[in-house]
Design a protein around this motif. Structure first.
Motif, PDB file in Angstrom:
ATOM      1  N   PHE A 255       1.761  -2.294  -0.882  1.00  0.00           N
ATOM      2  CA  PHE A 255       1.580  -3.738  -0.756  1.00  0.00           C
ATOM      3  C   PHE A 255       2.061  -4.415  -2.034  1.00  0.00           C
TER       4      PHE A 255
ATOM      5  N   SER B  89       0.777  -0.328  11.361  1.00  0.00           N
ATOM      6  CA  SER B  89       1.302  -1.631  10.965  1.00  0.00           C
ATOM      7  C   SER B  89       0.497  -2.162   9.774  1.00  0.00           C
ATOM      8  N   GLN B  90       0.988  -3.246   9.183  1.00  0.00           N
ATOM      9  CA  GLN B  90       0.270  -3.877   8.081  1.00  0.00           C
ATOM     10  C   GLN B  90      -1.130  -4.296   8.523  1.00  0.00           C
TER      11      GLN B  90
ATOM     12  N   TYR C  97       1.186   3.781   1.585  1.00  0.00           N
ATOM     13  CA  TYR C  97       1.296   2.410   2.067  1.00  0.00           C
ATOM     14  C   TYR C  97       1.442   1.550   0.814  1.00  0.00           C
TER      15      TYR C  97
ATOM     16  N   PHE D  43       4.591  -5.685   2.799  1.00  0.00           N
ATOM     17  CA  PHE D  43       4.100  -4.368   3.183  1.00  0.00           C
ATOM     18  C   PHE D  43       5.272  -3.442   3.477  1.00  0.00           C
TER      19      PHE D  43
END
Length: 336
Positions: A144, A24-25, A142, A135
């Motif tokens: 952002f 998760s973020q 990943y 996110f």
């Protein structure tokens, strides 16, 4: 029926396993916090592309960092034989311009309180500090999207940060304007989180000497030709009313005068490289990021050097933000 049930159960197991493997973020931010705590040194190679006009400028960037506050950022435009180095050690923050045999020293806390697209710990801080960061996850990254922390962030308010899943190292950073057009793109090609350094790797005089020795022969010559550049950032009600180019004792100077609701003067000067002084020039003003280099801004002026040319904008009625925006846009096309 039993076969269908078995296939359904296998499908559910696959989905559950996949879900378990996706962070998760919050998980990624926690991992980045830990990475920041453990970060003691690194060496990074990157390519930075600036798009301030219709053309792009590409710089090869070599970044060295030694905990807690030693930095060495070497920016080189291979096409134009231009290089500049930002150095921080116990004596202060230095900007070295080998083509001019000049060094400048700032009393500054750079890069602690501002975004820096090519500094890994700065990117982590941007992610951690933006509680509204977006996110997403792709196969390898990943991703952002955060707000930036530039002193003047109205021109570049957003950035997209891609981190490699395998080790959270930086992959690509895009710094964007309000319409989310990427004006600065940094592509990381090599990251070493276990870098070692020699005693004098962050020494100002040693780095100046090495930079001069590493310059191509043409860059060491006395060619005084240079192209006058014009800011692409437009102030409503302000226009160019005068332009003078003159020979000075050891080079050429161009003076552009803008008048209207907001008035300012832009001076561009290229001089022959003299014998390098062992004592750096002390610079007053706040250190600001203006793209491929840094400048010093005061209440009424901003100064910087780039591509062997010294620049200064002076004004009695421009704000610091306006001066920074104009300075950033001088890197754009050389048009009126």
């Amino acid at each position: 029926m039993r076969k269908k049930l078995l296939l359904l159960m296998i499908g559910l197991i696959v989905i559950l396993l996949a879900a378990c493997g996706t962070k998760s973020q919050g998980d990624v931010v926690k991992d980045l916090n830990n990475k920041l705590d453990d970060l003691s040194s690194y060496k990074v190679d990157a390519k930075m592309t600036l798009k301030m006009g219709s053309e792009s400028q590409v710089y090869n960037v070599e970044i060295w960092h030694k905990d807690p506050t030693f930095y060495r950022v070497n920016l080189r435009n291979a096409e134009k034989d231009q290089s500049q180095m930002i150095l921080r050690n116990d004596q202060g923050v230095f900007v070295l311009t080998p083509a001019l045999k000049k060094s400048f020293r700032f009393q500054s806390d750079w890069p602690q309180n501002s975004s820096q697209a090519y500094l890994y710990e700065s990117l982590i801080k941007d992610i951690i500090m933006d509680k509204d960061a977006k996110f997403s996850v792709t196969k390898d990254y990943y991703v952002f999207e955060t707000k930036t922390r530039y002193q003047n962030n109205s021109m570049l308010p957003f950035q997209e940060i891609k981190l490699n899943k395998r080790d959270l190292s930086p992959a690509v950073v895009k710094v964007m304007d309000p319409d989310r057009n990427a004006l600065v793109t940094v592509e990381f090609s090599k990251v070493n989180f276990k870098a070692s350094f020699n005693k004098d790797d962050f020494d100002m005089q040693k780095n100046m000497t090495r930079a001069e020795l590493g310059m191509p022969a043409m860059a060491k010559g006395s060619d005084q030709s240079f192209t006058v550049k014009y800011p692409t950032y437009e102030l409503k009600g302000t226009k160019l009313i005068g332009e003078k180019e003159m020979k000075i004792e050891d080079g050429t100077r161009a003076v552009l005068t803008y008048d209207g609701k907001k008035s300012f003067t832009l001076v561009q000067e290229k001089v022959s490289a003299k014998v390098a002084s062992m004592v750096p020039t002390e610079v007053t003003g706040d250190l600001v990021d203006i793209g491929a280099t840094v400048g010093a801004v005061t209440d009424h002026s901003i100064t910087w050097s780039q591509g062997g040319v010294d620049y200064m904008i002076a004004s009695k009625n421009l704000s610091k933000d306006e001066m920074i925006q104009i300075a950033q846009s001088v890197q754009g096309d050389a048009v009126k």
